[in-house]
Write a protein that holds these residues in place. Structure first.
Motif, PDB file in Angstrom:
ATOM      1  N   GLY A   1       0.797  -1.219   0.000  1.00 11.16           N
ATOM      2  CA  GLY A   1       0.000   0.000   0.000  1.00 11.16           C
ATOM      3  C   GLY A   1       0.831   1.271   0.000  1.00 11.16           C
ATOM      4  N   ARG A   2       2.131   1.142  -0.243  1.00 11.44           N
ATOM      5  CA  ARG A   2       3.042   2.282  -0.235  1.00 11.44           C
ATOM      6  C   ARG A   2       3.640   2.506  -1.620  1.00 11.44           C
ATOM      7  N   ARG A   3       4.192   3.705  -1.834  1.00 16.91           N
ATOM      8  CA  ARG A   3       4.843   4.014  -3.101  1.00 16.91           C
ATOM      9  C   ARG A   3       6.300   4.383  -2.851  1.00 16.91           C
ATOM     10  N   PRO A   4       7.224   3.847  -3.675  1.00 19.22           N
ATOM     11  CA  PRO A   4       8.644   4.187  -3.509  1.00 19.22           C
ATOM     12  C   PRO A   4       8.957   5.586  -4.045  1.00 19.22           C
ATOM     13  N   VAL A   5       9.724   6.340  -3.264  1.00 21.93           N
ATOM     14  CA  VAL A   5      10.100   7.715  -3.623  1.00 21.93           C
ATOM     15  C   VAL A   5      11.607   7.857  -3.451  1.00 21.93           C
ATOM     16  N   ILE A   6      12.295   8.235  -4.521  1.00 22.23           N
ATOM     17  CA  ILE A   6      13.750   8.404  -4.500  1.00 22.23           C
ATOM     18  C   ILE A   6      14.110   9.733  -3.843  1.00 22.23           C
ATOM     19  N   ALA A   7      15.078   9.711  -2.942  1.00 19.09           N
ATOM     20  CA  ALA A   7      15.585  10.933  -2.320  1.00 19.09           C
ATOM     21  C   ALA A   7      16.910  11.309  -2.975  1.00 19.09           C
ATOM     22  N   VAL A   8      17.008  12.533  -3.470  1.00 24.27           N
ATOM     23  CA  VAL A   8      18.284  13.020  -4.008  1.00 24.27           C
ATOM     24  C   VAL A   8      18.950  14.005  -3.062  1.00 24.27           C
ATOM     25  N   GLY A   9      18.231  14.392  -2.009  1.00 25.70           N
ATOM     26  CA  GLY A   9      18.776  15.339  -1.044  1.00 25.70           C
ATOM     27  C   GLY A   9      18.474  14.910   0.369  1.00 25.70           C
ATOM     28  N   SER A  10      17.888  15.817   1.153  1.00 21.07           N
ATOM     29  CA  SER A  10      17.748  15.583   2.584  1.00 21.07           C
ATOM     30  C   SER A  10      16.671  14.569   2.948  1.00 21.07           C
ATOM     31  N   ASN A  11      15.806  14.178   2.015  1.00 18.66           N
ATOM     32  CA  ASN A  11      14.819  13.146   2.341  1.00 18.66           C
ATOM     33  C   ASN A  11      15.475  11.788   2.566  1.00 18.66           C
ATOM     34  N   ALA A  12      16.746  11.655   2.247  1.00 24.34           N
ATOM     35  CA  ALA A  12      17.484  10.426   2.556  1.00 24.34           C
ATOM     36  C   ALA A  12      17.947  10.400   4.007  1.00 24.34           C
ATOM     37  N   SER A  13      17.843  11.536   4.690  1.00 23.83           N
ATOM     38  CA  SER A  13      18.250  11.648   6.092  1.00 23.83           C
ATOM     39  C   SER A  13      17.079  11.276   6.988  1.00 23.83           C
ATOM     40  N   PRO A  14      17.211  10.258   7.829  1.00 27.54           N
ATOM     41  CA  PRO A  14      16.080   9.887   8.684  1.00 27.54           C
ATOM     42  C   PRO A  14      15.662  10.999   9.634  1.00 27.54           C
ATOM     43  N   GLY A  15      16.625  11.803  10.115  1.00 31.79           N
ATOM     44  CA  GLY A  15      16.263  12.917  10.975  1.00 31.79           C
ATOM     45  C   GLY A  15      15.391  13.929  10.262  1.00 31.79           C
ATOM     46  N   GLN A  16      15.748  14.264   9.039  1.00 28.34           N
ATOM     47  CA  GLN A  16      14.967  15.231   8.263  1.00 28.34           C
ATOM     48  C   GLN A  16      13.597  14.675   7.909  1.00 28.34           C
ATOM     49  N   LEU A  17      13.551  13.418   7.443  1.00 25.41           N
ATOM     50  CA  LEU A  17      12.269  12.841   7.047  1.00 25.41           C
ATOM     51  C   LEU A  17      11.338  12.727   8.250  1.00 25.41           C
ATOM     52  N   SER A  18      11.871  12.277   9.392  1.00 28.94           N
ATOM     53  CA  SER A  18      11.061  12.186  10.604  1.00 28.94           C
ATOM     54  C   SER A  18      10.511  13.555  10.993  1.00 28.94           C
ATOM     55  N   HIS A  19      11.357  14.580  10.895  1.00 26.24           N
ATOM     56  CA  HIS A  19      10.941  15.951  11.224  1.00 26.24           C
ATOM     57  C   HIS A  19       9.819  16.420  10.303  1.00 26.24           C
ATOM     58  N   LYS A  20       9.963  16.187   9.021  1.00 25.19           N
ATOM     59  CA  LYS A  20       8.941  16.619   8.060  1.00 25.19           C
ATOM     60  C   LYS A  20       7.596  15.971   8.361  1.00 25.19           C
ATOM     61  N   LEU A  21       7.609  14.667   8.608  1.00 21.77           N
ATOM     62  CA  LEU A  21       6.354  13.946   8.830  1.00 21.77           C
ATOM     63  C   LEU A  21       5.732  14.337  10.165  1.00 21.77           C
ATOM     64  N   ALA A  22       6.555  14.503  11.194  1.00 22.51           N
ATOM     65  CA  ALA A  22       6.019  14.877  12.506  1.00 22.51           C
ATOM     66  C   ALA A  22       5.363  16.255  12.459  1.00 22.51           C
ATOM     67  N   ARG A  23       5.947  17.181  11.719  1.00 25.49           N
ATOM     68  CA  ARG A  23       5.378  18.533  11.627  1.00 25.49           C
ATOM     69  C   ARG A  23       3.997  18.523  11.001  1.00 25.49           C
ATOM     70  N   ARG A  24       3.726  17.519  10.183  1.00 24.25           N
ATOM     71  CA  ARG A  24       2.429  17.432   9.509  1.00 24.25           C
ATOM     72  C   ARG A  24       1.503  16.419  10.167  1.00 24.25           C
TER      73      ARG A  24
END
Length: 274
Positions: A80-103
């Motif tokens: 039920g998920r879609r793969p998304v390639i990270a070319v920048g900071s979305n490859a960083s777990p800290g950044q991705l966690s921060h983005k999702l938590a803010r929303r």
């Protein structure tokens, strides 16, 4: 191994480039992993697709599949998920966690380094909200690279979209053209990637795309050295650049326009099939 051992802070992966712009793009995951917000659990590849891979750590019974763990956590399984390639900071777990938590959406995301061809990594021709110049992909027939792919669910995908708009758009890459290979040897049918609508910055010496995703301070200092108008606007150094740009949308817009006025912008906003 204890739960604390797998915490992002304990692993040194809790950095958030959005809050510390000169650390962009942050530290990526280097092995297959399941991000669970503040933890990173290791994934063990095995045949049968990503959902069949096993999860280590955090007190889970050994040899449980990723899909079993996702279901136990009340989260969407891999299908039920879609793969998304990270070319920048979305490859960083800290950044991705921060983005999702803010929303306000789940921070549980499988993140896997994937080998692929046909994508070069340059610099988007704009100054982002946090003040840094982010990475952006461009088509390159000779490029061979490893990039982190995150599997996002139906709530996470629009949440990440919101952090990329309006400067990027999400496009679907066909797996047969870009040869996206998992650590298990299996191939992805396709994956999304965010492409800059602003184009990419050119190296003034070669005319080719300026490499992106490296040392942010060195990049900003090089841009300042190359333009007296940028130095006047955002200088004298990288620290002043990110401080001023993050605080003032108009300065970001003026700096972005200066990229074009200096003749540095390659209007490469499409990804051709390699």
């Amino acid at each position: 191994m204890t739960t604390q051992d797998r915490g992002l802070a304990a692993l040194g992966l809790d950095g958030v480039p959005a809050l510390q712009p000169l650390t962009y793009p942050g530290l990526p995951v280097t092995v297959p992993a399941l991000l669970t917000g503040a933890e990173l659990l290791e994934l063990r590849p095995r045949p049968g697709g990503l959902g069949a891979w096993t999860v280590d750590g955090a007190g889970h019974r050994p040899h449980r599949s990723l899909d079993d763990i996702l279901t136990a956590l009340g989260r969407t399984p891999v299908a039920g998920r879609r793969p998304v390639i990270a070319v920048g900071s979305n490859a960083s777990p800290g950044q991705l966690s921060h983005k999702l938590a803010r929303r306000g959406v789940s921070g549980t995301v499988p993140m896997v380094p994937v080998r692929l061809r046909g994508l070069g990594i340059g610099c988007s021709a704009h100054i982002g909200r946090a003040g840094y110049v982010a990475a952006a992909p461009y088509g390159s027939r000779t490029a061979r690279t490893t990039l982190v792919v995150s599997w996002l669910d139906t709530a996470q995908l629009p949440a990440v979209d919101a952090t990329e708009l309006p400067n990027y758009r999400r496009v679907l890459l066909p797996g047969d053209a870009y040869e996206m290979t998992l650590p298990s040897g299996e191939r992805l049918d396709d994956a999304y990637v965010y492409v800059s609508v602003r184009g990419v910055l050119a190296d003034p010496v070669t005319g080719l795309p300026r490499p992106g995703g490296g040392d942010q301070a060195a990049l900003l200092d090089a841009l300042l050295d190359a333009s007296a108008r940028l130095r006047e606007l955002l200088g004298p150094d990288a620290a002043s650049w990110v401080r001023r740009a993050a605080a003032d949308p108009e300065l970001r817009a003026r700096g972005t326009r200066l990229f074009a006025e200096e003749g540095w912008v390659l209007p490469w906003t499409e990804l051709p099939v390699p």
